[in-house]
Design a protein around this motif. Structure first.
Motif, PDB file in Angstrom:
ATOM      1  N   ASN A  77       0.834  -1.207   0.000  1.00  0.00           N
ATOM      2  CA  ASN A  77       0.000   0.000   0.000  1.00  0.00           C
ATOM      3  C   ASN A  77       0.866   1.254   0.000  1.00  0.00           C
ATOM      4  O   ASN A  77       0.585   2.224  -0.714  1.00  0.00           O
ATOM      5  N   ARG A  78       1.913   1.230   0.810  1.00  0.00           N
ATOM      6  CA  ARG A  78       2.795   2.390   0.910  1.00  0.00           C
ATOM      7  C   ARG A  78       3.448   2.697  -0.436  1.00  0.00           C
ATOM      8  O   ARG A  78       3.611   3.868  -0.821  1.00  0.00           O
ATOM      9  N   GLU A  79       3.816   1.663  -1.167  1.00  0.00           N
ATOM     10  CA  GLU A  79       4.393   1.873  -2.492  1.00  0.00           C
ATOM     11  C   GLU A  79       3.414   2.614  -3.397  1.00  0.00           C
ATOM     12  O   GLU A  79       3.811   3.503  -4.166  1.00  0.00           O
ATOM     13  N   ASP A 103       3.188   6.343  -2.290  1.00  0.00           N
ATOM     14  CA  ASP A 103       4.371   7.087  -2.724  1.00  0.00           C
ATOM     15  C   ASP A 103       4.354   7.308  -4.236  1.00  0.00           C
ATOM     16  O   ASP A 103       4.683   8.396  -4.722  1.00  0.00           O
ATOM     17  N   GLU A 104       3.976   6.267  -4.964  1.00  0.00           N
ATOM     18  CA  GLU A 104       3.917   6.372  -6.425  1.00  0.00           C
ATOM     19  C   GLU A 104       2.929   7.452  -6.856  1.00  0.00           C
ATOM     20  O   GLU A 104       3.174   8.191  -7.820  1.00  0.00           O
ATOM     21  N   ASP A 126      -3.897  14.328  -2.910  1.00  0.00           N
ATOM     22  CA  ASP A 126      -2.729  14.680  -2.104  1.00  0.00           C
ATOM     23  C   ASP A 126      -2.697  13.969  -0.760  1.00  0.00           C
ATOM     24  O   ASP A 126      -1.624  13.709  -0.221  1.00  0.00           O
ATOM     25  N   LEU A 127      -3.866  13.678  -0.221  1.00  0.00           N
ATOM     26  CA  LEU A 127      -3.958  13.239   1.174  1.00  0.00           C
ATOM     27  C   LEU A 127      -5.034  12.174   1.323  1.00  0.00           C
ATOM     28  O   LEU A 127      -6.158  12.348   0.840  1.00  0.00           O
ATOM     29  N   GLN A 131       7.727  13.009  -3.625  1.00  0.00           N
ATOM     30  CA  GLN A 131       6.817  12.854  -4.758  1.00  0.00           C
ATOM     31  C   GLN A 131       5.743  13.934  -4.763  1.00  0.00           C
ATOM     32  O   GLN A 131       5.297  14.382  -5.821  1.00  0.00           O
ATOM     33  N   PHE A 132       5.311  14.354  -3.571  1.00  0.00           N
ATOM     34  CA  PHE A 132       4.319  15.424  -3.483  1.00  0.00           C
ATOM     35  C   PHE A 132       4.929  16.736  -3.967  1.00  0.00           C
ATOM     36  O   PHE A 132       4.299  17.498  -4.706  1.00  0.00           O
TER      37      PHE A 132
END
Length: 239
Positions: A24-26, A29-30, A119-120, A226-227
């Motif tokens: 999920n984290r990947e 971040d992607e 974004d969030l 990435q953001f």
């Protein structure tokens, strides 16, 4: 007699869950988005906090909510009024969200939207002061809430939530004058468990501390490369 048990089955479940959380984290971040895992006991004010957060930040940020509850869509319906996508997950008998449940929510997000537009991700976990802190979902930060009505001793009696939290919101501070509770003592007890946690006293009723909370969110977003790239926030380079 005092005994502490380490169940092998529980450890295996946590390891399997961690694999899903990493996946999920990947994705987060992607897609250039931050995921915050918002946790507390029932009634500490998670949904009220998210209502204030959505009201304040939806003109500034693209936000999606994953709403975890054992049953009903009551909290999801409250948050949908702010015009953001809300993915409701009913966990049934489970007292927490896990990475597989959140992955299912992300699949729904991808089916309905372009996830890179957001974004969030605000995840409102199931109301429970223990289990949600043990199960990673891929979040960038854990946010714990503790209301003044719960008393000063909860960080000492239920340490895992407070040990794992990156940010602690002491909620319903407007009620503190009417209770035999010391907000500073709550903070001190939390510091015993986690010296590095950010502590923000807040009141959804009076607005106390909410701007500090909103700025904390902004700082988390700016910490994600990435953001910054997605929004063309480039780090200055010294000559």
């Amino acid at each position: 007699m005092h005994q502490t048990f380490d169940a092998a089955l529980g450890i295996n479940l946590l390891h399997a869950n961690q694999d899903g959380a990493d996946h999920n984290r990947e994705h987060f971040d992607e897609w250039g988005m931050i995921c915050l895992n918002v946790m507390s006991s029932p009634g500490a004010g998670k949904t009220a906090l998210l209502e204030k957060t959505l009201a304040a930040l939806t003109d500034e940020l693209k936000i999606v909510v994953i709403e975890g509850d054992m049953t009903t869509r009551l909290d999801a319906e409250r948050l949908e009024q702010y015009g953001v996508p809300v993915i409701a997950i009913n966990t049934g008998r489970s007292c927490h969200l896990d990475s597989k449940m959140v992955a299912g929510g992300l699949h729904q997000l991808v089916a309905d939207y372009d996830p890179t537009e957001f974004d969030l991700v605000l995840v409102e976990n199931v109301g429970n002061l223990v289990c949600p802190a043990e199960f990673e979902i891929g979040e960038h930060a854990k946010v714990a809430l503790l209301s003044v009505t719960e008393g000063e001793d909860k960080p000492l009696k239920y340490p895992i939530m407070f040990q794992e939290a990156d940010c602690l919101l002491i909620t319903k501070t407007d009620l503190a004058p009417y209770l035999e509770v010391d907000v500073d003592r709550i903070a001190a007890n939390v510091r015993q468990m986690n010296p590095n946690v950010t502590i923000i006293p807040v009141s959804a009723k009076t607005g106390e501390g909410l701007d500090v909370w909103f700025n904390w969110i902004r700082l988390q977003l700016l910490g994600l490369p990435q953001f910054r790239v997605k929004h063309k926030f480039f780090d200055s380079v010294s000559a």
